[in-house]
Design an enzyme around this catalytic site. Sequence first.
Site, PDB file in Angstrom:
ATOM      1  N   CYS A  61      45.116  24.102 -89.824  1.00  0.00           N
ATOM      2  CA  CYS A  61      45.255  25.400 -89.168  1.00  0.00           C
ATOM      3  C   CYS A  61      46.185  26.245 -90.032  1.00  0.00           C
ATOM      4  O   CYS A  61      46.233  26.064 -91.240  1.00  0.00           O
ATOM      5  CB  CYS A  61      45.746  25.266 -87.728  1.00  0.00           C
ATOM      6  N   ARG A  62      46.948  27.146 -89.438  1.00  0.00           N
ATOM      7  CA  ARG A  62      47.837  28.003 -90.228  1.00  0.00           C
ATOM      8  C   ARG A  62      49.066  27.229 -90.700  1.00  0.00           C
ATOM      9  O   ARG A  62      49.428  27.274 -91.864  1.00  0.00           O
ATOM     10  CB  ARG A  62      48.259  29.224 -89.411  1.00  0.00           C
TER      11      ARG A  62
END
Length: 108
Positions: A61-62
Amino acid sequence: MNTPITPQDLPDDALMVDVREPDEFAAGHAPNAVHIPLGDVPARVAELPETEDGSPLPIICRSGGRSGRAVQWLANQGYDIVNVDGGMKAWSAAGKQMVAESGTPEVL
């Protein structure tokens, strides 16, 4: 559950699942990432790719939080997966290859 791996542990063309939102994915992602937003993971588990060598499937993800939740849920379902520590922020910082739907790839 597997110990998280770092972006440096993965080749630039690693097969992985990116659980970020569509706008984040479009702005910049790993070249062979499969996009399944976190909220869609339970309904789309049949779309999870299998790694060619049978190694755990990386989830990104981020920064590692959303992928951590996906990894926890998927591990409870019996999937062989691993969280990418630091997410796309760490991937980008490590100088790993990125692509975007348009323009210069960036991590939102």
